[in-house]
Motif scaffolding. Structure first.
Motif, PDB file in Angstrom:
ATOM      1  N   LYS A  70      -2.647  66.428  56.013  1.00  0.00           N
ATOM      2  CA  LYS A  70      -2.582  66.396  54.620  1.00  0.00           C
ATOM      3  C   LYS A  70      -2.377  65.221  53.577  1.00  0.00           C
ATOM      4  O   LYS A  70      -2.749  64.783  52.943  1.00  0.00           O
ATOM      5  CB  LYS A  70      -1.405  67.288  53.987  1.00  0.00           C
ATOM      6  N   LYS A  96     -10.941  68.377  58.349  1.00  0.00           N
ATOM      7  CA  LYS A  96      -9.649  68.503  59.106  1.00  0.00           C
ATOM      8  C   LYS A  96     -10.375  68.338  60.726  1.00  0.00           C
ATOM      9  O   LYS A  96      -9.683  67.947  61.572  1.00  0.00           O
ATOM     10  CB  LYS A  96      -9.153  69.984  58.998  1.00  0.00           C
ATOM     11  N   PHE A 156     -10.811  64.702  61.310  1.00  0.00           N
ATOM     12  CA  PHE A 156      -9.728  64.115  61.761  1.00  0.00           C
ATOM     13  C   PHE A 156      -9.133  64.416  63.026  1.00  0.00           C
ATOM     14  O   PHE A 156      -8.896  63.430  63.936  1.00  0.00           O
ATOM     15  CB  PHE A 156      -8.430  64.553  60.679  1.00  0.00           C
ATOM     16  N   CYS A 162      -5.562  63.273  54.000  1.00  0.00           N
ATOM     17  CA  CYS A 162      -6.620  63.792  53.510  1.00  0.00           C
ATOM     18  C   CYS A 162      -7.045  63.233  52.047  1.00  0.00           C
ATOM     19  O   CYS A 162      -6.184  63.006  51.067  1.00  0.00           O
ATOM     20  CB  CYS A 162      -6.356  65.272  53.358  1.00  0.00           C
ATOM     21  N   GLN A 167     -12.707  76.390  58.748  1.00  0.00           N
ATOM     22  CA  GLN A 167     -11.466  76.530  57.747  1.00  0.00           C
ATOM     23  C   GLN A 167     -11.714  74.942  57.009  1.00  0.00           C
ATOM     24  O   GLN A 167     -11.654  75.003  55.545  1.00  0.00           O
ATOM     25  CB  GLN A 167     -10.124  76.232  58.718  1.00  0.00           C
ATOM     26  N   CYS A 168     -11.902  73.969  57.467  1.00  0.00           N
ATOM     27  CA  CYS A 168     -12.139  72.654  56.760  1.00  0.00           C
ATOM     28  C   CYS A 168     -12.732  71.548  57.657  1.00  0.00           C
ATOM     29  O   CYS A 168     -12.328  70.960  58.826  1.00  0.00           O
ATOM     30  CB  CYS A 168     -10.845  72.086  56.337  1.00  0.00           C
ATOM     31  N   CYS A 211      -3.918  74.067  53.327  1.00  0.00           N
ATOM     32  CA  CYS A 211      -3.678  72.771  53.341  1.00  0.00           C
ATOM     33  C   CYS A 211      -2.184  72.538  53.560  1.00  0.00           C
ATOM     34  O   CYS A 211      -1.645  71.426  53.946  1.00  0.00           O
ATOM     35  CB  CYS A 211      -4.097  72.071  52.088  1.00  0.00           C
ATOM     36  N   ARG A 233     -11.907  71.093  52.604  1.00  0.00           N
ATOM     37  CA  ARG A 233     -12.067  72.363  51.815  1.00  0.00           C
ATOM     38  C   ARG A 233     -10.747  72.863  51.377  1.00  0.00           C
ATOM     39  O   ARG A 233      -9.844  73.144  52.409  1.00  0.00           O
ATOM     40  CB  ARG A 233     -13.023  73.358  52.817  1.00  0.00           C
ATOM     41  N   TRP A 277      -5.574  64.844  48.821  1.00  0.00           N
ATOM     42  CA  TRP A 277      -4.158  65.104  48.782  1.00  0.00           C
ATOM     43  C   TRP A 277      -3.516  63.326  49.055  1.00  0.00           C
ATOM     44  O   TRP A 277      -2.319  63.362  48.237  1.00  0.00           O
ATOM     45  CB  TRP A 277      -3.209  65.750  49.870  1.00  0.00           C
TER      46      TRP A 277
HETATM   47  S1  SF4 Z   1      -5.448  69.027  53.714  1.00  0.00           S
HETATM   48 FE1  SF4 Z   1      -7.174  68.038  53.592  1.00  0.00          FE
HETATM   49  S2  SF4 Z   1      -7.922  68.310  55.921  1.00  0.00           S
HETATM   50 FE2  SF4 Z   1      -6.190  69.563  55.867  1.00  0.00          FE
HETATM   51  S3  SF4 Z   1      -7.005  71.564  55.627  1.00  0.00           S
HETATM   52 FE3  SF4 Z   1      -6.731  70.672  53.300  1.00  0.00          FE
HETATM   53  S4  SF4 Z   1      -8.728  69.842  52.648  1.00  0.00           S
HETATM   54 FE4  SF4 Z   1      -8.776  69.949  55.147  1.00  0.00          FE
END
Ligand code: SF4
Length: 392
Positions: free
Chosen positions: A243, A18, A21, A246, A14-15, A237, A232, A249
């Motif tokens: 978030k 993420k 983190f 990130c 997915q990301c 998100c 991603r 954001w």
């Molecule tokens: S907020 Fe940032 S870390 Fe979370 S899914 Fe979206 S891009 Fe990835």
């Protein structure tokens, strides 16, 4: 030995940011979406239902709902995230309650099969170096040699049969079941889409499981080799617990804390506004250049000349009747490429798309990477994309 779970793998897909983190930096923001919280409470109620049945205790429908409500209040925290602002905590609670009631009515008195395991905590060795966590909501045996992996889904999207026939999570768990129970002749994957009161099933052949095992190992190896975890952006998100920290954001949250005056003075805000304004001017100028070019072409044709002279410059108007080939976004492009290949003209006339190649580099095979690494220079690539701030 590398140990993974299904959620670890899907978080990376997915990301990658993420994943970093959550699984590398192990940051605990304490934030949880209400959808995840409600799912957790529903799972607890259904686990209790089957756990008590093992002790010959059959909860009433209302008894189970009371347990669900108590768990909800006991575990509720104020920082649980409600993204869909049009719905309240109570709306979600009622939705979970409806799912449990529907399930209860549908399967009561729950004697369809024997429950063998609840919320299992096994590990399955995918290879000598890789193992995966097997966490089955409920494992049941309807008859000798047949096992069923039951999974409760509380999300609001129903999967198609085609998607379930390719689903990774329960298929991986079925490898664990076959290992744990060598008498398993048949393993059935069962999804309960509780929001739709719908049960869906699938199975896998031995060959499909072997192929999946190899795919999962390859994904784990990709994750292990990764050293750049790029964020991603996606609609998910809004539900991400990271978030606020990130890179995509963080600045938005910083600016939201500011007063109108501080917001206007923020360096990031000023730079973006200036960039947007210049890009707008650039767009206008390019439009004007296009317009004046057309006028120059027409004027030179009317006058029958190839050179126009201004105060300090001249413009040469070069023209030639030529054939125009399909461009990169043209639907005929592929046919055009095939034709060039057949004529051995492909290499000579088609430009290398550097940006696409740079983006796709990680997905190339090792030999291709080795060859291309010698031709390229390692550096950080930047591109700026100007977007409108819609709805933020
Ligand atoms: S907020 Fe940032 S870390 Fe979370 S899914 Fe979206 S891009 Fe990835």
């Amino acid at each position: 030995m590398v140990t993974v779970s299904h959620s670890k793998l899907s978080t990376f897909e997915q990301c990658p940011q993420k994943y970093k983190f959550g699984y590398i930096e192990k940051i605990d923001t304490g934030i949880k979406s209400i959808e995840a919280f409600m799912g957790d409470m529903v799972h607890r109620a259904l686990e209790k239902l089957y756990k008590d049945l093992k002790f010959e205790k059959l909860n009433t429908e209302q008894g189970l709902i009371d347990f669900y409500n108590e768990e909800w209040e006991k575990h509720w925290e104020e920082n649980i995230l409600i993204v869909k602002k049009q719905y309240t905590k109570e709306n979600y609670k009622d939705k979970g309650e409806r799912m449990i009631r529907d399930y209860y009515k549908k399967y009561h008195p729950f004697n369809q099969e024997t429950t063998i395991g609840l919320e299992t905590q096994w590990y399955y060795d995918l290879s000598e170096n890789h193992k995966i966590h097997v966490r089955i909501d409920r494992l049941a045996a309807p008859e000798e040699g047949t096992y069923e992996i039951h999974d409760y889904k509380t999300n609001s999207s129903l999967k198609t049969q085609e998607e379930l026939d390719k689903d990774r999570q329960l298929a991986v768990y079925s490898m664990g079941v076959k290992k744990q129970f060598p008498d398993a002749k048949k393993v059935i994957l069962v999804w309960h889409f509780l929001d739709f009161n719908k049960e869906m099933r699938s199975t896998r052949t031995t060959e499909e499981l072997e192929e999946l095992r190899r795919e999962v190992i390859s994904l784990i190896e990709t994750i292990e080799k990764t050293d750049e975890y790029l964020p991603r952006q996606s609609p998910l998100c809004d539900y991400c617990e990271f978030k606020q920290i990130c890179p995509l954001w963080k600045h938005l949250y910083i600016t939201e804390e500011k007063t109108v005056e501080e917001f206007r003075k923020d360096d990031g805000v000023k730079l973006v506004d200036e960039y947007a304004s210049l890009k707008e001017k650039e767009k206008n100028i390019l439009g004007q250049v296009e317009e004046i070019s057309e006028k120059i072409k027409k004027y030179s044709e009317q006058l029958g000349v190839k050179n126009l002279f201004g105060s300090n410059n001249s413009v040469m108007v070069w023209s030639k009747a030529a054939i125009k080939f399909p461009g990169k976004s043209d639907s005929e492009r592929q046919k055009f490429k095939e034709a060039l290949k057949a004529l051995n003209l492909y290499e000579k006339y088609l430009d290398v798309d550097n940006w696409a190649l740079e983006k796709d580099f990680d997905s190339l095979n090792e030999i291709e990477k080795q060859v291309l690494r010698k031709l390229g220079k390692q550096q950080k690539i930047y591109r700026l994309y100007l977007k409108e701030r819609k709805g933020l």
